[in-house]
Design an enzyme around this catalytic site. Sequence first.
Site, PDB file in Angstrom:
ATOM      1  N   ASP A 155       0.825  -1.206   0.000  1.00  0.00           N
ATOM      2  CA  ASP A 155       0.000   0.000   0.000  1.00  0.00           C
ATOM      3  C   ASP A 155       0.859   1.255   0.000  1.00  0.00           C
ATOM      4  OD1 ASP A 155      -2.555  -0.782  -0.304  1.00  0.00           O
ATOM      5  OD2 ASP A 155      -3.090  -0.776   1.817  1.00  0.00           O
ATOM      6  N   ASP A 459      -9.810  -6.797  11.339  1.00  0.00           N
ATOM      7  CA  ASP A 459      -9.601  -8.193  11.716  1.00  0.00           C
ATOM      8  C   ASP A 459     -10.713  -8.680  12.649  1.00  0.00           C
ATOM      9  OD1 ASP A 459      -8.617  -6.357  13.543  1.00  0.00           O
ATOM     10  OD2 ASP A 459      -6.849  -7.514  14.085  1.00  0.00           O
TER      11      ASP A 459
HETATM   12  O1  LIG Z   1      -3.557   1.207   4.733  1.00  0.00           O
HETATM   13  C1  LIG Z   1      -3.009   0.252   5.278  1.00  0.00           C
HETATM   14  C2  LIG Z   1      -2.700   0.248   6.643  1.00  0.00           C
HETATM   15  C3  LIG Z   1      -2.073  -0.861   7.185  1.00  0.00           C
HETATM   16  N1  LIG Z   1      -1.754  -1.934   6.419  1.00  0.00           N
HETATM   17  C4  LIG Z   1      -1.072  -3.120   7.033  1.00  0.00           C
HETATM   18  O2  LIG Z   1      -1.745  -3.550   8.174  1.00  0.00           O
HETATM   19  C5  LIG Z   1      -0.864  -4.273   9.009  1.00  0.00           C
HETATM   20  C6  LIG Z   1      -1.062  -3.911  10.453  1.00  0.00           C
HETATM   21  O3  LIG Z   1      -0.662  -2.604  10.696  1.00  0.00           O
HETATM   22  P1  LIG Z   1       0.128  -2.182  12.031  1.00  0.00           P
HETATM   23  O4  LIG Z   1       0.470  -0.745  11.924  1.00  0.00           O
HETATM   24  O5  LIG Z   1       1.226  -3.129  12.288  1.00  0.00           O
HETATM   25  O6  LIG Z   1      -1.014  -2.296  13.093  1.00  0.00           O
HETATM   26  P2  LIG Z   1      -1.099  -3.124  14.462  1.00  0.00           P
HETATM   27  O7  LIG Z   1      -1.955  -2.347  15.391  1.00  0.00           O
HETATM   28  O8  LIG Z   1       0.227  -3.539  14.946  1.00  0.00           O
HETATM   29  O9  LIG Z   1      -1.899  -4.385  13.950  1.00  0.00           O
HETATM   30  C7  LIG Z   1      -2.978  -5.005  14.611  1.00  0.00           C
HETATM   31  O10 LIG Z   1      -4.199  -4.319  14.397  1.00  0.00           O
HETATM   32  C8  LIG Z   1      -4.608  -4.176  13.046  1.00  0.00           C
HETATM   33  C9  LIG Z   1      -5.984  -3.531  13.051  1.00  0.00           C
HETATM   34  O11 LIG Z   1      -5.967  -2.260  13.586  1.00  0.00           O
HETATM   35  C10 LIG Z   1      -4.673  -5.520  12.356  1.00  0.00           C
HETATM   36  O12 LIG Z   1      -4.885  -5.315  10.996  1.00  0.00           O
HETATM   37  C11 LIG Z   1      -3.371  -6.248  12.535  1.00  0.00           C
HETATM   38  O13 LIG Z   1      -3.407  -7.507  11.939  1.00  0.00           O
HETATM   39  C12 LIG Z   1      -3.084  -6.390  14.010  1.00  0.00           C
HETATM   40  O14 LIG Z   1      -1.866  -7.081  14.214  1.00  0.00           O
HETATM   41  C13 LIG Z   1       0.541  -3.959   8.518  1.00  0.00           C
HETATM   42  O15 LIG Z   1       1.076  -5.087   7.882  1.00  0.00           O
HETATM   43  C14 LIG Z   1       0.319  -2.816   7.542  1.00  0.00           C
HETATM   44  O16 LIG Z   1       1.243  -2.833   6.507  1.00  0.00           O
HETATM   45  C15 LIG Z   1      -2.067  -1.938   5.076  1.00  0.00           C
HETATM   46  O17 LIG Z   1      -1.768  -2.888   4.372  1.00  0.00           O
HETATM   47  N2  LIG Z   1      -2.692  -0.848   4.532  1.00  0.00           N
END
Ligand SMILES: O=c1ccn([C@@H]2O[C@H](COP(=O)(O)OP(=O)(O)O[C@H]3O[C@H](CO)[C@@H](O)[C@H](O)[C@H]3O)[C@@H](O)[C@H]2O)c(=O)[nH]1
Length: 745
Positions: A155, A459
Amino acid sequence: MDGVRGCSTTTNKATNCHTPHLHTLEPSRLTVFNRVFAAAYSCAILVLLCHHVLKLIHSTTLAAAFISLALLISDLLLALIWAATQPFRLRPIHRKEFPENLGKVVKESDYLALDVFICTADPYKEPPLGVANTALSVMAYDYPTEKISVYVSDDGGSQLTLFAFMEAAKFARHWLPFCRQHNVVERSPEAYFTSNNSWTSEAEKIKTMYDSMKIRVENVVERGKLGDEYITGEEERRAFSKWTDGFTRQEHPTVIQVLLENSKDKDITDHFLPNLIYVSRQKSRTSPHNFKAGALNVLLRVSATMTNAPIILTLDCDMCSNDPITPLRVLCYLFDPQIRSKQLGYIQFPQHFHGINKNDTYAGEFKRLFQINPVGLDGLSGPTHVGTGCFFCRRAFFGGPSTLLSPEVPALGPYHVVDRPIRSQPVMELAHKVAGCNYENQTKWGSEIGVRYGSLVEDYYTGYRLQCEGWTSIFCNPKRPAFLGDAPITLVDVLNQQKRWAIGLLEVGFSKFSPITFGIRSMGLLMGLAYAQIGFWAIWSIPITVYSFLPQLALLNGFSIFPLVSESWFLLYIFLFLGAYGQDFLDFVLSGGTVQRWWNDQRIWMIRGLTCYLFGLVEFSLKSIGISTQGFNVTSKVLDDEQSKRYEQGLFEFGVPSPMFVPLTIAAIINLVSLVKGLMWVLLGRSKLEGLFVQLLIAGIGVVNCWPIYEAMVLRSDKGRMPLRTTIISTFLASGLLAAASLLL
Ligand SMILES: O=c1ccn([C@@H]2O[C@H](COP(=O)(O)OP(=O)(O)O[C@H]3O[C@H](CO)[C@@H](O)[C@H](O)[C@H]3O)[C@@H](O)[C@H]2O)c(=O)[nH]1
Ligand SMILES: [Mn+2]
């Protein structure tokens, strides 16, 4: 039967003869205790609530009525949260898989094909080398390579990420056979080379290769652009030529690049390699892209045009595989006809993290969410989905178990068989089309098909909707963590992430699909309540804020608001307090936690209550009335050396000013002042200890919990200390609050 296709013959065979166990389950030892305790504790709560109501009715002054009302509301909310926590405790079960028996039940050629989805969104917050490591770690699974396809969604629309993947594709030709021949367990090269330090000459050679790839990728990222010297072949040049001048992260055409194709590309030992496909969907400022949910739906469609595997593994870019036999564990369930007849939608592995410090300062482990609660739900309809480390049956994205919803193009349906090579023109054409930013207009994607839109926690929301449709899930928690991810290590990162979650959860909680209405109707009381417990997380902030200020402000003025020690009500309070804390402690320690980690866990709950949950609640309310909007603020996965050092020492990292620190610091000041003043009241004999005991206890717990904040305000001089501005503003506001309270009480 519906959940998985392609394995029915083998499954029937498995049931007819005396086959060895593929998996077992065992009820938790705590079940009976939990049920008895729940009954006793509910009675105690009811008595307490009656007590508050009576006090409210009989209050003589306005101040007393206000205090009684605040306590009643807080305790009522705590009681509701407590009740919603019970589903996690009534029927916990523990599962075990026996992948070693799989060979006796199913032939390797019958294993199900697997599409792996990896999401990344920003090459600077999510270093491309890390994303490449994630991909390599799953490409190297102990699984027939021709059945694995890895799709990366970028993205960030970045050539830096594509470059890292081109390098990874080359490195895979050496890495995969090396892992196979030497039975390597850490199949993310970075993890392997940092955890081992005695190597054979062959390993040394691979390490040199990895290091040179690492330097190239990191150089390119540091410079922010790709120099000509890095582009070797004509195909690479053509791929990068898509990045024209007008190409920005928010506005660009679709880029799909097949980096490895398993019927063509071979490793150095002449074995076929898995498919590896880079996808950066089309973006336009005028079309909503729905963040990660949108990215996953694009991958669902693109993969359908190319491989359409019945099983899908979703991974965040920071989650590497830590065990090469993980897909075999999944097969242990998928090849069990009984499980399949239960309409299995997904198998969720817990999120485990590497790099968490000894006492887990910010409770980044999320033991309750990722380890304890899923064990509880596994005994009901199954755990919630947590975004990463989850194997889905593709079919589950297309309507409930008995109502298949066909997508607008039949070739995207879960049962469609792909019969063309993935690089062929019709396949590539369709893949580009379905990755377009307007493709979903007037379709069911995001509402009834695929990953669901409408919440920042796609999720939780998607898993919830699937379970409402009748899909069940399984929690698979092997001893050796199947995946290891990164957890944020600065307080601002932690709180921002939690605020995003809090808002996303409220979006579901207050939607027409709310767990307390729609959820309970669709899944029954227990599952609905369990989803509500998580969905309304941010509500914690109300009782926590009340208990962080009200008893303390009353104490400052010598005002007693709780029962005397000699009254029998006091015993009720003690039972409720010790009961809740004690059971929480027991759950935590029995699932492998240490006492210090538990202590930090309870502390972070209070901190979150005063910061991200409070702000999440406010921002959600503003959003509901249309005043603001929140996006998906990606958590940084980059480590700063100094910050890492302080984190290792267990110090809280404040550093940059954040409005969220203000209520926390005010609470720290008020608790300390009120404790000192309260003790003085008692020591000087102006008030009796009996009457103020509970308030002194609460303020005392507050002060002990706030120790890192006092430290950060006055004792520390490093860069992670509390910003001076926050200290000054908070002190000023705390004084105002103290003055106001002394006037009113
Ligand atoms: O526009 C976007 C925004 C995020 N992501 C991906 O989403 C994932 C999770 O993002 P992260 O910033 O690591 O968020 P976390 O809060 O650590 O993630 C938790 O919370 C998210 C929901 O808020 C879930 O999607 C994740 O699976 C869960 O591990 C990453 O691989 C990002 O690359 C995208 O692909 N597109
Ligand atoms: Mn993450």
